[in-house]
Design an enzyme around this catalytic site. Structure first.
Site, mmCIF file in Angstrom:
data_model
loop_
_atom_site.group_PDB
_atom_site.id
_atom_site.type_symbol
_atom_site.label_atom_id
_atom_site.label_comp_id
_atom_site.label_asym_id
_atom_site.label_seq_id
_atom_site.Cartn_x
_atom_site.Cartn_y
_atom_site.Cartn_z
ATOM 1 C CG PHE A 1 13.895 -24.047 -5.277
ATOM 2 C CD1 PHE A 1 14.345 -25.186 -4.640
ATOM 3 C CD2 PHE A 1 13.967 -24.008 -6.671
ATOM 4 C CE1 PHE A 1 14.842 -26.256 -5.362
ATOM 5 C CE2 PHE A 1 14.454 -25.070 -7.391
ATOM 6 C CZ PHE A 1 14.901 -26.202 -6.745
ATOM 7 C CG LEU B 1 21.990 -28.192 -11.948
ATOM 8 C CD1 LEU B 1 22.593 -26.825 -12.201
ATOM 9 C CD2 LEU B 1 20.508 -28.175 -12.256
ATOM 10 C CD GLU C 1 17.950 -22.475 -6.548
ATOM 11 O OE1 GLU C 1 18.645 -22.157 -7.540
ATOM 12 O OE2 GLU C 1 16.960 -21.843 -6.179
ATOM 13 C CG HIS D 1 20.591 -24.285 -15.172
ATOM 14 N ND1 HIS D 1 20.589 -25.651 -15.352
ATOM 15 C CD2 HIS D 1 19.497 -24.002 -14.411
ATOM 16 C CE1 HIS D 1 19.538 -26.160 -14.723
ATOM 17 N NE2 HIS D 1 18.857 -25.187 -14.167
ATOM 18 N NE ARG E 1 14.847 -21.405 -15.311
ATOM 19 C CZ ARG E 1 14.950 -22.412 -14.451
ATOM 20 N NH1 ARG E 1 13.964 -22.698 -13.626
ATOM 21 N NH2 ARG E 1 16.055 -23.128 -14.391
ATOM 22 C CG HIS F 1 22.298 -23.716 -11.395
ATOM 23 N ND1 HIS F 1 22.967 -24.079 -10.254
ATOM 24 C CD2 HIS F 1 20.993 -23.999 -11.173
ATOM 25 C CE1 HIS F 1 22.093 -24.559 -9.375
ATOM 26 N NE2 HIS F 1 20.884 -24.525 -9.919
ATOM 27 N NE ARG G 1 18.408 -21.570 -9.968
ATOM 28 C CZ ARG G 1 17.744 -22.511 -10.625
ATOM 29 N NH1 ARG G 1 17.587 -22.428 -11.943
ATOM 30 N NH2 ARG G 1 17.246 -23.543 -9.989
ATOM 31 C CD GLN H 1 18.664 -19.380 -13.867
ATOM 32 O OE1 GLN H 1 18.127 -20.458 -14.013
ATOM 33 N NE2 GLN H 1 18.137 -18.418 -13.151
#
Lengths: 293, 626
Positions: free
Chosen positions: B163, B296, B299, B394, B429, B279, B330, B277
């Site tokens: 990730f 979304l 990721e 996000h 995050r 995304h 991100r 955040q």
């Protein structure tokens, strides 16, 4: 609460007597066989729908409002947008034309399972059904075989009760303290085996499509049996618990009621092979009961 | 602004809170304008519900708190706006972090903590980070014990994927429907423990005197009846506020800031609100239909090898982050995409391309089933062609300021947990850490609250004062439901979302933020002319309540974004593009009759083992993966 025993009410709420077109809704199975799959036969390509309006006929019923107690269909004409789903269309109708139009919806991406409707004679998820794949006018009705609360909202209590009957949670004879937990191994094959069963979103489409469930109010139904399958086939649960689960499933209104008509499998929006899972549990139940020496 | 240190987090006396209570700053009536609404209403008919512990919110955080309480022998009541099992957690896709080391055995919790602090630009509450990182392997084994069907390696261990910005493969997953599978598992456990759940309930104010809470007031969204929840312990687990933005990956009717507004009004403090955040990969509405705008694209698509290209077919991350490429943090990837689009190298629909078609089609179907299914329903085969994406709001790193060992907010009897709170994530995050926080901290909070409950909490009596406070709210709700002005809540919510997107979005500056505040005031004035259609059980009414909380949180967010004159993580000020070491402080917001006040607080240092891991300088090397 028992809902299916109130069958006599159901024709009243599922039919629109004044509209002969609606008669087809009485026999969803025939309808479905005619259509085959998720796409109606006579549809208009998406490009041609651009800039057009879509004609939807929505079932209406409100037991608490004078003048709305008699079921009827309302016609709405909704401007088409690329990618528009049945849920988008009824939301547009509600937000633009009639704020009293009532239906459940939430996630809009086939996860929450709250917007299963009876669309052109088949149980489908509103948010997963493209307008462009449907023949117009599009009939949108509440799920058959469940009591209608209002408009497209049906009482799901009986469905949930059946789900609870199979104890839909992982069980273990002796769970150690969290600090002593060790990671359990599970073979990729075993995980693969239960993978599809774990996709259920509790939408109730299968139960609504099932003729057996319609006639036997106590039948566990495809969703609950599939839920039990998910746990019974998971190697991480012990043998004793598996036997306990099979005992629940082989009771009078359990797996043996299924007559393999595949209605549930056909309508499942998550493509779960429900009928196969039920058959496999029948075989497991037989195996368990064979005693060798 | 006043300065406090990290040690001074729980002042015993807080003059502001007492004055807050006296001024009555909570409830819908105080959040929005009031004209043309009758003051003579009798208020809703209501039911009184008593419970030793009220858990507001039934996502992963609320469920895990409730499990902790039930395992300690208590019977809490969990309430939520939606059906059982239909919380926002189900939208979490890609995974949950735990340093199990299934594939990379060098990994351990200190490196997980270090990655989290680096991604959070060292604004995180280090205690929160360490608790989460340290607890996670045990929490994963627990979820596994409760039947969660994680993806497996060939030898049957829990599989882990890459990730963004993580040094090792640390993200456990169930395809790309990890949140859904996790919530199902937690709810299964809650069912097993027979924890009561009440659905279709919306709380509109906490019953508080500014120093302690004694319950909550709200209404049943299906019947329109008022509900007075009497409880000496209230846990807020009601999510964040990313849905306040025009392009966002949340449901429109959730993540509106309920938890933050309720806590603020009850006397608690909010923290880090300026950090939102974005995304990098949200769906592009121009391409897939407006209904899909901002949704979304997990990721995990990049974690499994997905590459970003601009309209000139250039793999542009090579310019912005040659080492970590698509898997950089991100905020870095989101700004890179934003700049490509701004420079005219975006697609005609206003996005860039995300492409995973170079991977084997079966592999993509196995690892990203939900993405494959969703795009297939839109006529797009992601195993064969690229998709169009652009940044989307996000997750909100900010929220209620709590003590992470206990969930305490500083207001007696009020606790908070999950996306509702601030601290684990700092200025940005790490993907896979939000699900982690819900269970890691949720367990601690549940167990702590259980120890705080005593015999007298079982069925607390309702005093006349408490009734009066709740009845005032019920009158306010009834008159809001009857509002017959000109402007619908939906219109104002849409304008608010556009305002924040334009002025408090990926790139911010002073002029824009000031304009945002002015426009917000103008918008608030127009709430005096609201029109609600369909009464208390209508969506229109629900949106009116959403609007009230959203305005409160939006103002706090704009003010803190204006106050922070630096760029750090997700907060990027074009007029202050550098990170300023002096700004390594958290901004805390509290409310009194004079409005919002902002204070600064220093950040505590991590423990020695985590400092050592930070010093080692672990980092993901993208080219390693190719």
């Amino acid at each position: 609460m028992s809902t299916q025993q109130q069958q006599p009410e159901e024709p009243q709420s599922q039919e629109a007597p004044e509209d002969p077109e609606m008669r087809g809704a009485e026999s969803p199975v025939d309808e479905k066989e005619k259509q085959g799959g998720d796409i109606d036969q006579q549809t208009t390509p998406e490009d041609e729908l651009e800039g057009e309006t879509v004609h939807i006929k929505v079932f209406r019923y409100d037991p608490e409002v004078e003048g709305k107690q008699e079921p009827r269909f309302d016609d709405f004409h909704v401007p088409f947008e690329k990618g528009m789903t049945v849920l988008d269309a009824v939301m547009y109708a509600r937000d633009t034309y009639d704020s009293s139009l009532t239906f459940r919806h939430s996630c809009r991406q086939a996860v929450c399972g709250s917007d299963a409707f009876f669309v052109n004679g088949k149980q489908r998820l509103g948010c997963k059904t493209q307008i462009a794949d449907l023949e117009q006018p599009i009939r949108i009705e509440p799920l058959p075989h469940q009591e209608v609360v209002k408009d497209l909202v049906v009482d799901m209590d009986h469905f949930y009760d059946q789900m609870h009957t199979v104890e839909p949670y992982f069980q273990d004879e002796d769970t150690p303290n969290p600090a002593d937990l060790e990671e359990q191994r599970q073979s990729p094959e075993n995980r693969e085996k239960i993978k599809m069963s774990s996709r259920c979103i509790w939408c109730g489409a299968c139960m609504s499509s099932c003729n057996i469930a319609a006639g036997d109010n106590d039948y566990l139904g495809p969703a609950a049996i599939n839920k039990a399958y998910k746990f019974a086939m998971d190697d991480r649960e012990g043998e004793e618990i598996k036997e306990h689960r099979l005992r629940i499933l082989e009771q009078e209104h359990g797996v043996w009621r299924c007559q393999t008509q595949f209605s549930c499998t056909e309508v499942c929006p998550k493509d779960i092979p429900l009928t196969e899972h039920i058959q496999e549990l029948k075989r497991e139940a037989v195996k368990k009961n064979l005693k060798f020496w | 602004m006043t300065e406090t240190s990290a040690d001074d987090r729980r002042p015993a006396e807080n003059a502001r809170r007492e004055s807050a209570a006296a001024a009555d700053i909570g409830g819908v009536a105080n959040r929005i304008g009031r004209t043309n609404r009758s003051a003579s209403s009798d208020g809703l008919e209501y039911d009184v519900v008593t419970t030793p512990v009220l858990v507001v919110g039934a996502g992963a955080a609320g469920a895990r708190v409730a499990i902790g309480l039930a395992e300690s022998g208590l019977e809490p009541l969990v309430i939520g706006k939606r059906d059982h099992g239909d919380a926002h957690t189900t939208w979490a896709a890609g995974g949950i972090n735990a340093a199990l080391g299934s594939l990379d055995d060098e990994d351990d919790w200190t490196i997980h903590a270090a990655d989290t602090l680096n991604e959070g630009h060292h604004l995180n509450d280090s205690e929160a980070v360490e608790l989460t990182a340290r607890e996670m392997p045990e929490r994963i084994r627990e979820l596994e014990e409760w039947g969660m069907s994680f993806d497996r390696t060939d030898d049957g261990a829990i599989n882990q994927r890459y990730f963004g910005a993580q040094s090792y493969r640390r993200t456990c997953f169930v395809g790309d429907r990890t949140g859904e599978a996790m919530l199902e598992t937690l709810i299964g456990r809650a069912r097993d423990l027979e924890i009561p759940y009440r659905e279709n309930v919306m709380v509109t104010r906490l019953l508080s005197d500014g120093r302690r809470v004694f319950g909550a007031a709200g209404f049943d969204m299906e019947t329109g009846r008022g509900l007075l929840f009497r409880s000496n312990h209230v846990v807020l687990a009601a999510g964040g506020f990313a849905a306040l933005y025009d392009r966002h990956s949340s449901r429109d009717d959730e993540n509106n800031g309920d938890a933050q507004a309720l806590a603020l009004e009850a006397g608690a403090r909010l923290m880090d609100l300026e950090f939102v955040q974005f995304h990098p990969t949200g769906m592009v509405g121009e391409r897939y239909g407006e209904e899909w705008d901002g949704r979304l694209v997990t990721e995990a698509v990049r974690g499994e090898g997905g590459r970003l290209y601009n309209a000139e077919n250039e793999r542009f991350m090579e310019r912005y982050s040659p080492d970590q490429m698509e898997l950089d943090a991100r905020d870095v990837v989101a700004r890179a995409i934003g700049r490509e689009i701004e420079a005219g190298r975006g697609t005609k629909n206003g996005g860039v391309y995300l492409d995973i078609s170079h991977r084997d089609a079966d592999y993509v179907r196995e690892r990203l089933p939900r993405m494959v299914e969703r795009f297939a329903s839109l006529g797009v085969d992601i195993t064969a062609e690229p998709i169009e994406v652009a940044p989307t709001a996000h997750y909100t790193m900010g929220g209620v300021d709590i003590d992470f060992r206990t969930g305490e907010t500083g207001v007696d009897g009020l606790y908070a947990v999950g996306e509702a709170v601030a601290g684990v994530h700092g200025a940005n995050r790490l993907g896979g850490n939000s699900l982690a926080e819900t269970v890691a901290i949720g367990k601690l909070v549940g167990e702590h609250v259980a120890t705080a409950v005593d015999g007298s909490d079982a069925e607390p009596a309702v005093t006349d004062e408490q009734r009066a406070l709740a009845e005032r709210e019920f009158r306010a709700l009834e008159s809001l439901a009857a509002a017959d002005g000109e402007v619908t809540p939906t219109i104002l919510l849409e304008e608010l979302r556009e305002l924040l997107w334009d002025h408090a979005g990926i790139l911010r500056d002073e002029a824009g933020l000031r304009t945002g505040l002015e426009e917000l005031e103008a918008l608030r004035d127009r709430t005096g002319d609201l029109r609600v259609e369909g009464g208390l059980t209508s969506r229109s009414f629900e949106f009116a309540v959403d609007l009230s909380v959203s305005l409160t949180v939006a103002e706090a967010m704009l003010r803190t974004a204006l106050a922070r004159t630096e760029s750090r993580g997700a907060h990027h000020r074009t007029d202050y593009p550098e990170t300023d070491p002096d700004w390594r402080v958290n901004l805390l917001v509290s409310a009194d009759e004079g409005g919002l006040a902002i204070d600064r607080r220093g950040v505590a240092e991590p423990s020695d083992p985590v400092r050592e891991a930070l010093a080692e300088g672990y980092e993901l090397d993208y080219h390693h993966l190719e």
